[in-house]
Design a protein around this motif. Sequence first.
Motif, PDB file in Angstrom:
ATOM      1  N   SER A   1       0.423  -3.486  12.427  1.00  0.00           N
ATOM      2  CA  SER A   1       1.726  -3.879  11.890  1.00  0.00           C
ATOM      3  C   SER A   1       2.094  -3.131  10.621  1.00  0.00           C
ATOM      4  O   SER A   1       1.249  -2.863   9.760  1.00  0.00           O
ATOM      5  N   GLY A   2       3.374  -2.842  10.504  1.00  0.00           N
ATOM      6  CA  GLY A   2       3.975  -2.421   9.259  1.00  0.00           C
ATOM      7  C   GLY A   2       4.812  -3.571   8.725  1.00  0.00           C
ATOM      8  O   GLY A   2       5.606  -4.161   9.469  1.00  0.00           O
TER       9      GLY A   2
ATOM     10  N   ALA B   1       3.178  -3.231   3.268  1.00  0.00           N
ATOM     11  CA  ALA B   1       1.769  -3.325   3.659  1.00  0.00           C
ATOM     12  C   ALA B   1       1.568  -2.844   5.092  1.00  0.00           C
ATOM     13  O   ALA B   1       2.494  -2.880   5.919  1.00  0.00           O
ATOM     14  N   PHE B   2       0.344  -2.398   5.373  1.00  0.00           N
ATOM     15  CA  PHE B   2      -0.114  -2.179   6.738  1.00  0.00           C
ATOM     16  C   PHE B   2      -1.153  -3.234   7.038  1.00  0.00           C
ATOM     17  O   PHE B   2      -2.098  -3.430   6.260  1.00  0.00           O
TER      18      PHE B   2
ATOM     19  N   GLY C   1      -4.710  -6.751   5.507  1.00  0.00           N
ATOM     20  CA  GLY C   1      -4.258  -5.383   5.292  1.00  0.00           C
ATOM     21  C   GLY C   1      -4.203  -5.019   3.821  1.00  0.00           C
ATOM     22  O   GLY C   1      -4.671  -5.754   2.946  1.00  0.00           O
ATOM     23  N   VAL C   2      -3.608  -3.871   3.576  1.00  0.00           N
ATOM     24  CA  VAL C   2      -3.501  -3.338   2.221  1.00  0.00           C
ATOM     25  C   VAL C   2      -2.062  -2.897   1.995  1.00  0.00           C
ATOM     26  O   VAL C   2      -1.387  -2.458   2.939  1.00  0.00           O
ATOM     27  N   GLY C   3      -1.585  -3.031   0.760  1.00  0.00           N
ATOM     28  CA  GLY C   3      -0.193  -2.687   0.519  1.00  0.00           C
ATOM     29  C   GLY C   3       0.102  -2.358  -0.936  1.00  0.00           C
ATOM     30  O   GLY C   3      -0.806  -2.211  -1.768  1.00  0.00           O
TER      31      GLY C   3
ATOM     32  N   LEU D   1      -1.536  -1.907  -6.222  1.00  0.00           N
ATOM     33  CA  LEU D   1      -2.401  -1.948  -5.043  1.00  0.00           C
ATOM     34  C   LEU D   1      -2.864  -3.376  -4.795  1.00  0.00           C
ATOM     35  O   LEU D   1      -3.488  -3.995  -5.663  1.00  0.00           O
ATOM     36  N   THR D   2      -2.556  -3.899  -3.615  1.00  0.00           N
ATOM     37  CA  THR D   2      -2.910  -5.281  -3.304  1.00  0.00           C
ATOM     38  C   THR D   2      -3.394  -5.389  -1.868  1.00  0.00           C
ATOM     39  O   THR D   2      -3.179  -4.513  -1.036  1.00  0.00           O
TER      40      THR D   2
END
Length: 259
Positions: A131-132, A147-148, A172-174, A192-193
């Motif tokens: 997912s995006g 996030a991805f 994910g990371v975003g 960065l989260t």
Amino acid sequence: MIEDRVFARYSTYVTLALLLMCHSAIGQEAVDQQLTSASPDDSVSSGRSPHPKLADFNEDIYYKNRLEFSLETGFLPINIPFVYNFITADPYTRRPLNYTLIPNVASIRWELGNIDGGPRILRGNTDFSFSGTYTDIARGPETRYFAFDFGIRHNFVPRRWRVAPYFDMRGGVGDINAKGPEGILYAQGEDLTFTYMMGSGARYNFNPRFSLGAGANYMHVSNASLSAPKVVNYGINVWGAMFGFYMRLGKAKLGSAAR
């Protein structure tokens, strides 16, 4: 911050849950082969009725290697404490700064197997999602979050029901436009989260191509204290409603009467 320090710990629990769901999904193919290899003579020799059950139209919706596109949106205005505080026996309290998140999630979904032959209440299959996500922050010092995410969902599929419940998790990371470095108390500590989402609901299958879904979803955003000690990161913990549109990609299942 306590909730960020235990981020790695609760991620381990989530990973174990994902592995268990994957193991269930991988076993689906073997079950399907056993079911489809049985012949009418087997029923006669065992004294059972040779007449087959009514066809289940869900077999044209949930099957191995089916691809879907889904578009989901949510409204998450309810602020709560970190849901895994019970693991470390930390106080079940939340921060005084409130957030409202509106996630918009575009996904490709890949079903791992056919409908399994387990107990009726667990009958179903499992899919992965890639997912995006764009999250509008309607309330809070930050304004947006990209996030991805990778996710896994188990679909509970009763025979000949158009309504199919589900349970899913994503991580994910975003990137968020953090305001903690600007001195805003309880805001996010850096851009960065990491994201963790957990939800449950049901989807209504109109036909093998189109479906709609609705459910409840919890969302956690945190940088796992990567900004500490310079800037404390307090994280976001909200939940609310989630709605989705699902569309099959590609041709219908081979042999399916419905298109």
